[in-house]
Design a protein around this motif. Structure first.
Motif, PDB file in Angstrom:
ATOM      1  N   MET A  87      -1.535 -25.628   3.801  1.00  0.00           N
ATOM      2  CA  MET A  87      -0.501 -26.045   3.526  1.00  0.00           C
ATOM      3  C   MET A  87      -1.248 -26.716   1.696  1.00  0.00           C
ATOM      4  SD  MET A  87       2.788 -27.201   4.973  1.00  0.00           S
ATOM      5  CE  MET A  87       1.715 -28.756   6.125  1.00  0.00           C
ATOM      6  N   HIS A 132      12.982 -32.438  -8.704  1.00  0.00           N
ATOM      7  CA  HIS A 132      11.199 -32.659  -7.432  1.00  0.00           C
ATOM      8  C   HIS A 132      11.318 -31.147  -6.804  1.00  0.00           C
ATOM      9  CE1 HIS A 132       9.417 -33.040  -3.625  1.00  0.00           C
ATOM     10  NE2 HIS A 132       8.601 -33.550  -4.145  1.00  0.00           N
ATOM     11  N   VAL A 134       8.501 -28.190  -4.806  1.00  0.00           N
ATOM     12  CA  VAL A 134       7.621 -28.425  -3.457  1.00  0.00           C
ATOM     13  C   VAL A 134       6.046 -28.466  -3.993  1.00  0.00           C
ATOM     14  CG1 VAL A 134       7.688 -26.907  -2.460  1.00  0.00           C
ATOM     15  CG2 VAL A 134       7.126 -28.412  -0.919  1.00  0.00           C
TER      16      VAL A 134
ATOM     17  N   VAL B  28       9.183 -29.451   8.621  1.00  0.00           N
ATOM     18  CA  VAL B  28       9.890 -30.708   8.341  1.00  0.00           C
ATOM     19  C   VAL B  28       9.139 -31.327   9.273  1.00  0.00           C
ATOM     20  CG1 VAL B  28      11.414 -31.914   9.568  1.00  0.00           C
ATOM     21  CG2 VAL B  28      12.441 -29.846   8.279  1.00  0.00           C
ATOM     22  N   LEU B  29       8.018 -30.678  10.531  1.00  0.00           N
ATOM     23  CA  LEU B  29       7.355 -31.084  11.421  1.00  0.00           C
ATOM     24  C   LEU B  29       5.870 -31.938  10.247  1.00  0.00           C
ATOM     25  CD1 LEU B  29       7.233 -30.814  14.729  1.00  0.00           C
ATOM     26  CD2 LEU B  29       7.543 -33.218  13.812  1.00  0.00           C
ATOM     27  N   ARG B  30       4.949 -30.759   9.852  1.00  0.00           N
ATOM     28  CA  ARG B  30       3.518 -30.499   9.220  1.00  0.00           C
ATOM     29  C   ARG B  30       3.990 -31.429   7.741  1.00  0.00           C
ATOM     30  NH1 ARG B  30       1.492 -25.111   8.785  1.00  0.00           N
ATOM     31  NH2 ARG B  30      -0.220 -26.109   7.928  1.00  0.00           N
ATOM     32  N   LEU B  31       5.198 -30.940   6.879  1.00  0.00           N
ATOM     33  CA  LEU B  31       4.705 -31.251   5.619  1.00  0.00           C
ATOM     34  C   LEU B  31       4.523 -33.546   5.467  1.00  0.00           C
ATOM     35  CD1 LEU B  31       7.435 -29.377   3.921  1.00  0.00           C
ATOM     36  CD2 LEU B  31       5.132 -29.286   3.326  1.00  0.00           C
ATOM     37  N   PRO B  32       3.785 -33.544   4.072  1.00  0.00           N
ATOM     38  CA  PRO B  32       3.551 -34.932   4.545  1.00  0.00           C
ATOM     39  C   PRO B  32       4.589 -35.981   3.951  1.00  0.00           C
ATOM     40  CG  PRO B  32       2.918 -33.386   2.406  1.00  0.00           C
ATOM     41  CD  PRO B  32       2.915 -33.042   3.041  1.00  0.00           C
ATOM     42  N   PHE B  34       8.077 -37.701   2.840  1.00  0.00           N
ATOM     43  CA  PHE B  34      10.170 -37.652   2.524  1.00  0.00           C
ATOM     44  C   PHE B  34      10.762 -35.842   1.667  1.00  0.00           C
ATOM     45  CE2 PHE B  34      14.369 -37.845   0.633  1.00  0.00           C
ATOM     46  CZ  PHE B  34      15.088 -37.945   1.182  1.00  0.00           C
ATOM     47  N   TYR B  35       9.668 -36.061   0.410  1.00  0.00           N
ATOM     48  CA  TYR B  35      10.749 -35.322  -1.078  1.00  0.00           C
ATOM     49  C   TYR B  35      10.206 -34.134   0.053  1.00  0.00           C
ATOM     50  CZ  TYR B  35      12.699 -39.036  -2.804  1.00  0.00           C
ATOM     51  OH  TYR B  35      13.201 -40.328  -3.710  1.00  0.00           O
ATOM     52  N   SER B  36       8.955 -33.183   0.467  1.00  0.00           N
ATOM     53  CA  SER B  36       8.573 -32.109   0.359  1.00  0.00           C
ATOM     54  C   SER B  36       9.247 -31.741   1.979  1.00  0.00           C
ATOM     55  CB  SER B  36       6.813 -32.206   0.880  1.00  0.00           C
ATOM     56  OG  SER B  36       6.606 -32.818   1.167  1.00  0.00           O
ATOM     57  N   ARG B  37       9.335 -33.106   2.397  1.00  0.00           N
ATOM     58  CA  ARG B  37      10.400 -31.977   3.703  1.00  0.00           C
ATOM     59  C   ARG B  37      11.448 -31.508   3.964  1.00  0.00           C
ATOM     60  NH1 ARG B  37       8.561 -37.983   6.738  1.00  0.00           N
ATOM     61  NH2 ARG B  37       6.343 -37.125   7.284  1.00  0.00           N
ATOM     62  N   LEU B  99       5.154 -38.275  -2.503  1.00  0.00           N
ATOM     63  CA  LEU B  99       4.016 -38.410  -3.461  1.00  0.00           C
ATOM     64  C   LEU B  99       3.632 -37.034  -3.969  1.00  0.00           C
ATOM     65  CD1 LEU B  99       2.463 -37.737   0.393  1.00  0.00           C
ATOM     66  CD2 LEU B  99       2.108 -39.655  -1.597  1.00  0.00           C
ATOM     67  N   LEU B 104      -1.838 -35.158  -3.757  1.00  0.00           N
ATOM     68  CA  LEU B 104      -0.520 -36.064  -3.334  1.00  0.00           C
ATOM     69  C   LEU B 104      -0.824 -37.543  -3.223  1.00  0.00           C
ATOM     70  CD1 LEU B 104      -0.556 -34.144   0.041  1.00  0.00           C
ATOM     71  CD2 LEU B 104       1.057 -33.678  -1.631  1.00  0.00           C
TER      72      LEU B 104
ATOM     73  N   ARG C  19      10.644 -34.715  14.983  1.00  0.00           N
ATOM     74  CA  ARG C  19      10.970 -35.793  13.348  1.00  0.00           C
ATOM     75  C   ARG C  19      12.029 -37.018  13.027  1.00  0.00           C
ATOM     76  NH1 ARG C  19       8.094 -36.666  10.572  1.00  0.00           N
ATOM     77  NH2 ARG C  19       6.478 -35.431  10.018  1.00  0.00           N
ATOM     78  N   ASP C  28      13.832 -39.859   6.107  1.00  0.00           N
ATOM     79  CA  ASP C  28      13.976 -38.720   7.158  1.00  0.00           C
ATOM     80  C   ASP C  28      14.040 -38.636   8.966  1.00  0.00           C
ATOM     81  OD1 ASP C  28      10.792 -37.933   6.161  1.00  0.00           O
ATOM     82  OD2 ASP C  28      10.428 -40.121   6.121  1.00  0.00           O
ATOM     83  N   LEU C  31      17.580 -37.169   7.575  1.00  0.00           N
ATOM     84  CA  LEU C  31      17.466 -35.899   7.121  1.00  0.00           C
ATOM     85  C   LEU C  31      17.840 -34.082   7.793  1.00  0.00           C
ATOM     86  CD1 LEU C  31      16.676 -33.648   4.068  1.00  0.00           C
ATOM     87  CD2 LEU C  31      14.329 -33.909   5.538  1.00  0.00           C
TER      88      LEU C  31
END
Lengths: 157, 119, 99
Positions: A87, A132, A134, B28-32, B34-37, B99, B104, C19, C28, C31
């Motif tokens: 990733m 933003h 990704v 949603v679990l993996r990304l580092p 909030f914004y990327s989630r 980030l 990041l 999450r 979070d 969301l």
């Protein structure tokens, strides 16, 4: 007034769609509540170009089709990122100046940016949108400018 | 014959929809941060939901249920970007900063309002 | 077929719950809650097909509406600490923010 009529018809249509019972009493109740809600909304004075944006052109539907294709493409790209083992993402913040004149046009553009996965409109800063992305590959100014142009075309001034 | 084609198409659409829903959740679990989630949640809200709704529409034929399913689809199409933007904007206004870049690093919000520096 | 899709959906919802509880920030959680709600709408629809009760679509439609309004309400509350008339001066960071 025209907006009021459009709203009343729309609400009545929604009633017909949801009730599924077509007896005179039920249809009458539906018409009554649609009119009551319309009167209430007019009294609240929220029935303007923002509350009921009925001023967009028919080209909107063609735009939705195009947007749908973009959404599918962006989804596949994001899925690829999410499933890659390491990733490697590099999020970016970009600014883009919309060329639409009306609020509705700008909202359409901002929502289109948000709806395509990979880019989200975070805030407005004066005239510009703060977006933003990704990954840097999604911060593609040309693609966004293309979308901007398409929204401006369907916008009625 | 048509029945079978419809069933197969439904199965494919359901499988695709479930796949995208699961991918979105995993993202949603993996990304580092909030914004990327948010972007991963977008995958669920758009393609995943649409494919599943489409599969259900194929199975109902044409009836009032179909119209209701289309109404759900339209409603999601309009509200999902609005709520995503609402969450993002609330976080941004509260001073949460994304980030940025390959390594990041916490962003300084150079494109943002002048007063927000805390992350 | 629909049953298998429901199971996949439940698994996705479970991941979303992780999450939701893990956070770490409020945003979070909101969301995750919103995405959870979207999946709930789909699950209600699928369960309607599994049990052969098409009335479930009405509930799904209603849940879609409530999910959206609920998300906005939660965010509005945590931004302004109020749900009624908004005092613009009380908004953190953003004077004159749209209410």
């Amino acid at each position: 007034m025209l907006r009021g009529i459009i709203l009343a018809l729309g609400l009545f249509g929604l009633w017909l769609l949801l009730s599924g019972v077509y007896k005179p009493l039920w249809i009458g109740l539906g018409a009554g509540s649609a009119i009551a809600v319309t009167l209430l909304v007019m009294r609240m004075d929220v029935l303007d170009s923002e509350g009921l944006p009925a001023q967009m052109r028919f080209g909107t539907f063609r735009y939705w089709g195009w947007l749908q294709a973009e959404i599918v493409k962006a989804n596949l790209a994001v899925t690829k990122i999410l499933l890659s083992p390491r990733m490697n993402i590099s999020p970016a913040i970009i600014r883009i100046k919309p060329t639409q004149q009306s609020d509705t046009g700008r909202v359409t553009f901002a929502n289109s940016i948000t709806l395509t996965p990979g880019t989200v409109t975070v805030d407005t800063d004066g005239d510009a949108f703060i977006v933003h992305a990704v990954d840097e590959s999604f911060a593609d100014m040309d693609a966004l400018a293309d979308m901007d142009r398409r929204v401006t075309v369907i916008e009625q001034r | 014959m048509i029945e079978m084609v419809l069933d197969i198409a439904t199965g494919v659409l359901l499988a695709g929809g479930s796949f995208f829903l699961l991918v979105g959740s995993i993202g949603v679990l993996r990304l580092p941060d909030f914004y990327s989630r948010m972007h991963a949640a977008g995958v669920t809200d758009t393609l995943g939901a649409e494919l599943i709704l489409l599969a259900m529409i194929l199975q109902t034929g044409f009836s009032l249920i179909t119209v209701k399913l289309i109404a759900i689809g339209f409603f999601m199409f309009f509200t999902s970007p609005t709520s995503t933007h609402a969450v993002a904007n609330a976080a941004w206004a509260a001073g949460v900063r994304p980030l940025l870049g390959k390594d990041l690093k916490p962003g300084d919000g150079e494109a943002g309002p002048k007063d927000g520096a805390a992350s | 077929m629909f049953f298998a899709a429901s199971l996949a959906l439940l698994a996705a919802m479970l991941l979303m719950l992780v999450r939701l509880f893990a956070g770490p920030s409020l945003y979070d959680r909101v969301l995750a809650l919103n995405a959870f709600g979207t999946k709930t709408v789909l699950l209600i629809g699928l369960v309607g097909f599994v049990t052969d009760r098409p009335d479930f679509m009405d509930i799904a439609l209603l849940y879609a509406l409530i999910n959206f309004v609920g998300t906005i309400a939660v965010l509005k509350f945590f931004r302004y600490r109020a749900l009624g008339d908004i005092d613009d001066d009380a908004a953190p960071g953003k004077p004159g923010a749209p209410s």
